[in-house]
Design an enzyme around this catalytic site. Sequence first.
Site, PDB file in Angstrom:
ATOM      1  N   SER A  13       0.838  -1.195   0.000  1.00 32.31           N
ATOM      2  CA  SER A  13       0.000   0.000   0.000  1.00 32.31           C
ATOM      3  C   SER A  13       0.871   1.243   0.000  1.00 32.31           C
ATOM      4  O   SER A  13       2.004   1.222   0.493  1.00 32.31           O
ATOM      5  CB  SER A  13      -0.901   0.008   1.237  1.00 32.31           C
ATOM      6  OG  SER A  13      -1.715   1.160   1.229  1.00 32.31           O
ATOM      7  N   ASN A  15      -0.959   4.054   0.917  1.00 35.35           N
ATOM      8  CA  ASN A  15      -1.883   4.880   1.695  1.00 35.35           C
ATOM      9  C   ASN A  15      -1.369   5.000   3.135  1.00 35.35           C
ATOM     10  O   ASN A  15      -1.306   4.009   3.866  1.00 35.35           O
ATOM     11  CB  ASN A  15      -3.263   4.199   1.639  1.00 35.35           C
ATOM     12  CG  ASN A  15      -4.324   4.906   2.450  1.00 35.35           C
ATOM     13  OD1 ASN A  15      -4.080   5.366   3.557  1.00 35.35           O
ATOM     14  ND2 ASN A  15      -5.529   4.974   1.903  1.00 35.35           N
ATOM     15  N   LYS A  18      -3.607   3.635   6.014  1.00 35.73           N
ATOM     16  CA  LYS A  18      -3.619   2.167   6.095  1.00 35.73           C
ATOM     17  C   LYS A  18      -2.290   1.643   6.636  1.00 35.73           C
ATOM     18  O   LYS A  18      -2.259   0.723   7.447  1.00 35.73           O
ATOM     19  CB  LYS A  18      -3.798   1.568   4.699  1.00 35.73           C
ATOM     20  CG  LYS A  18      -5.183   1.593   4.162  1.00 35.73           C
ATOM     21  CD  LYS A  18      -5.159   0.761   2.885  1.00 35.73           C
ATOM     22  CE  LYS A  18      -6.388   0.954   2.061  1.00 35.73           C
ATOM     23  NZ  LYS A  18      -6.315   0.220   0.801  1.00 35.73           N
ATOM     24  N   ASP A  74      -7.692  -4.078   0.306  1.00 42.30           N
ATOM     25  CA  ASP A  74      -8.558  -3.248  -0.506  1.00 42.30           C
ATOM     26  C   ASP A  74      -9.793  -3.005   0.324  1.00 42.30           C
ATOM     27  O   ASP A  74     -10.377  -3.936   0.881  1.00 42.30           O
ATOM     28  CB  ASP A  74      -8.917  -3.877  -1.855  1.00 42.30           C
ATOM     29  CG  ASP A  74      -9.440  -2.793  -2.790  1.00 42.30           C
ATOM     30  OD1 ASP A  74      -8.647  -1.891  -3.142  1.00 42.30           O
ATOM     31  OD2 ASP A  74     -10.633  -2.806  -3.121  1.00 42.30           O
ATOM     32  N   TYR A 165     -12.728   8.445   5.134  1.00 42.86           N
ATOM     33  CA  TYR A 165     -14.116   8.746   5.489  1.00 42.86           C
ATOM     34  C   TYR A 165     -14.401   8.559   6.987  1.00 42.86           C
ATOM     35  O   TYR A 165     -15.563   8.561   7.393  1.00 42.86           O
ATOM     36  CB  TYR A 165     -15.057   7.835   4.702  1.00 42.86           C
ATOM     37  CG  TYR A 165     -15.076   8.024   3.191  1.00 42.86           C
ATOM     38  CD1 TYR A 165     -13.957   7.745   2.411  1.00 42.86           C
ATOM     39  CD2 TYR A 165     -16.238   8.450   2.535  1.00 42.86           C
ATOM     40  CE1 TYR A 165     -13.983   7.883   1.023  1.00 42.86           C
ATOM     41  CE2 TYR A 165     -16.280   8.591   1.150  1.00 42.86           C
ATOM     42  CZ  TYR A 165     -15.144   8.316   0.404  1.00 42.86           C
ATOM     43  OH  TYR A 165     -15.169   8.444  -0.963  1.00 42.86           O
ATOM     44  N   ARG A 200     -10.667  -3.254   9.182  1.00 44.92           N
ATOM     45  CA  ARG A 200      -9.285  -3.665   8.935  1.00 44.92           C
ATOM     46  C   ARG A 200      -8.778  -4.552  10.074  1.00 44.92           C
ATOM     47  O   ARG A 200      -8.128  -5.564   9.839  1.00 44.92           O
ATOM     48  CB  ARG A 200      -8.405  -2.403   8.783  1.00 44.92           C
ATOM     49  CG  ARG A 200      -6.972  -2.694   8.375  1.00 44.92           C
ATOM     50  CD  ARG A 200      -6.307  -1.466   7.778  1.00 44.92           C
ATOM     51  NE  ARG A 200      -7.014  -1.023   6.584  1.00 44.92           N
ATOM     52  CZ  ARG A 200      -7.839   0.027   6.555  1.00 44.92           C
ATOM     53  NH1 ARG A 200      -8.024   0.762   7.626  1.00 44.92           N
ATOM     54  NH2 ARG A 200      -8.489   0.333   5.454  1.00 44.92           N
TER      55      ARG A 200
HETATM   56  P1  IMP Z   1      -8.274   1.450  -1.742  1.00 45.76           P
HETATM   57  O1  IMP Z   1      -8.414   0.240  -0.872  1.00 45.76           O
HETATM   58  O2  IMP Z   1      -6.851   1.853  -1.922  1.00 45.76           O
HETATM   59  O3  IMP Z   1      -9.042   1.320  -3.007  1.00 45.76           O
HETATM   60  O4  IMP Z   1      -8.882   2.684  -0.961  1.00 45.76           O
HETATM   61  C1  IMP Z   1      -9.929   2.533  -0.081  1.00 45.76           C
HETATM   62  C2  IMP Z   1     -10.444   3.882   0.350  1.00 45.76           C
HETATM   63  O5  IMP Z   1     -11.483   3.614   1.294  1.00 45.76           O
HETATM   64  C3  IMP Z   1      -9.415   4.717   1.108  1.00 45.76           C
HETATM   65  O6  IMP Z   1      -8.778   5.640   0.296  1.00 45.76           O
HETATM   66  C4  IMP Z   1     -10.264   5.426   2.150  1.00 45.76           C
HETATM   67  O7  IMP Z   1     -10.787   6.585   1.631  1.00 45.76           O
HETATM   68  C5  IMP Z   1     -11.436   4.492   2.377  1.00 45.76           C
HETATM   69  N1  IMP Z   1     -11.198   3.748   3.607  1.00 45.76           N
HETATM   70  C6  IMP Z   1     -10.791   2.470   3.709  1.00 45.76           C
HETATM   71  N2  IMP Z   1     -10.619   2.135   4.995  1.00 45.76           N
HETATM   72  C7  IMP Z   1     -10.920   3.237   5.699  1.00 45.76           C
HETATM   73  C8  IMP Z   1     -10.904   3.506   7.083  1.00 45.76           C
HETATM   74  O8  IMP Z   1     -10.535   2.698   7.938  1.00 45.76           O
HETATM   75  N3  IMP Z   1     -11.282   4.751   7.421  1.00 45.76           N
HETATM   76  C9  IMP Z   1     -11.665   5.693   6.528  1.00 45.76           C
HETATM   77  N4  IMP Z   1     -11.678   5.489   5.228  1.00 45.76           N
HETATM   78  C10 IMP Z   1     -11.297   4.262   4.816  1.00 45.76           C
END
Ligand code: IMP
Length: 215
Positions: A13, A15, A18, A74, A165, A200
């Site tokens: 990741s 992010n 995360k 994801d 979010y 998660r």
């Molecule tokens: P991806 O898994 O990279 O496609 O992104 C998932 C998106 O969901 C993230 O960018 C967040 O905006 C949102 N998201 C996933 N988990 C959380 C969380 O624990 N808190 C807030 N937003 C989340």
Amino acid sequence: MTLTAGQKIVVASHNEGKLREFADLMVPFGLEAKSAKDFGLPEPEETGTTFEQNAYIKAFAAASATGLPALSDDSGLVVDALDGQPGVYTADWAQKPEGGRDFMMAMQKTEDMLRQRRVTTEAERSGRFVAVICLCQPDGEAEYFRGEAEGHLVWPPRGEKGFGYDPIFVPQGFSQTFGEMTAEEKHGWKPGETEALSHRARAFQKFARAKLGAL
Ligand code: IMP
């Protein structure tokens, strides 16, 4: 394959939110977490239509590039009154035309769509965060662990402790948003104790029970 303490594992990741949560969750197990960023890996395009497909794309890209087992997540927000949107497109809703992400804009879009549909009560504003963790070996062998956290959406956003979010999501049985909770409160899980709270942490708990021999 069972993982053992000291095992190097790539968290597939980029992010930051995360990565922070994964690092927290992995500490008790002595797993050494390196991120895809640490290896300078590019972010693969998430072309799947399910959380599982996108989790695999990310984990396989990192495992095959590094030769190490990789763990990806994801995740997204599934809102019942929006027919499951934003779902796998949760991150895309925050995409700014000029590049970068704006989660205030994404939360506002979610709220605007709920208002357009005249969705007002707590019961009508139900939804869940979903996280699918994929553990992938360099040869492509993959296992999946899914966690969900039920709750409802509030407006205006509250709290600055989380990411994405978090400020509009109140998990079932609580009055605070994820954004108002400390990381420990949001995970809601200590090894050897009861059920985790966040999606998660729940997915990670399943992973830990299956692969790390945790209780
Ligand atoms: P991806 O898994 O990279 O496609 O992104 C998932 C998106 O969901 C993230 O960018 C967040 O905006 C949102 N998201 C996933 N988990 C959380 C969380 O624990 N808190 C807030 N937003 C989340």
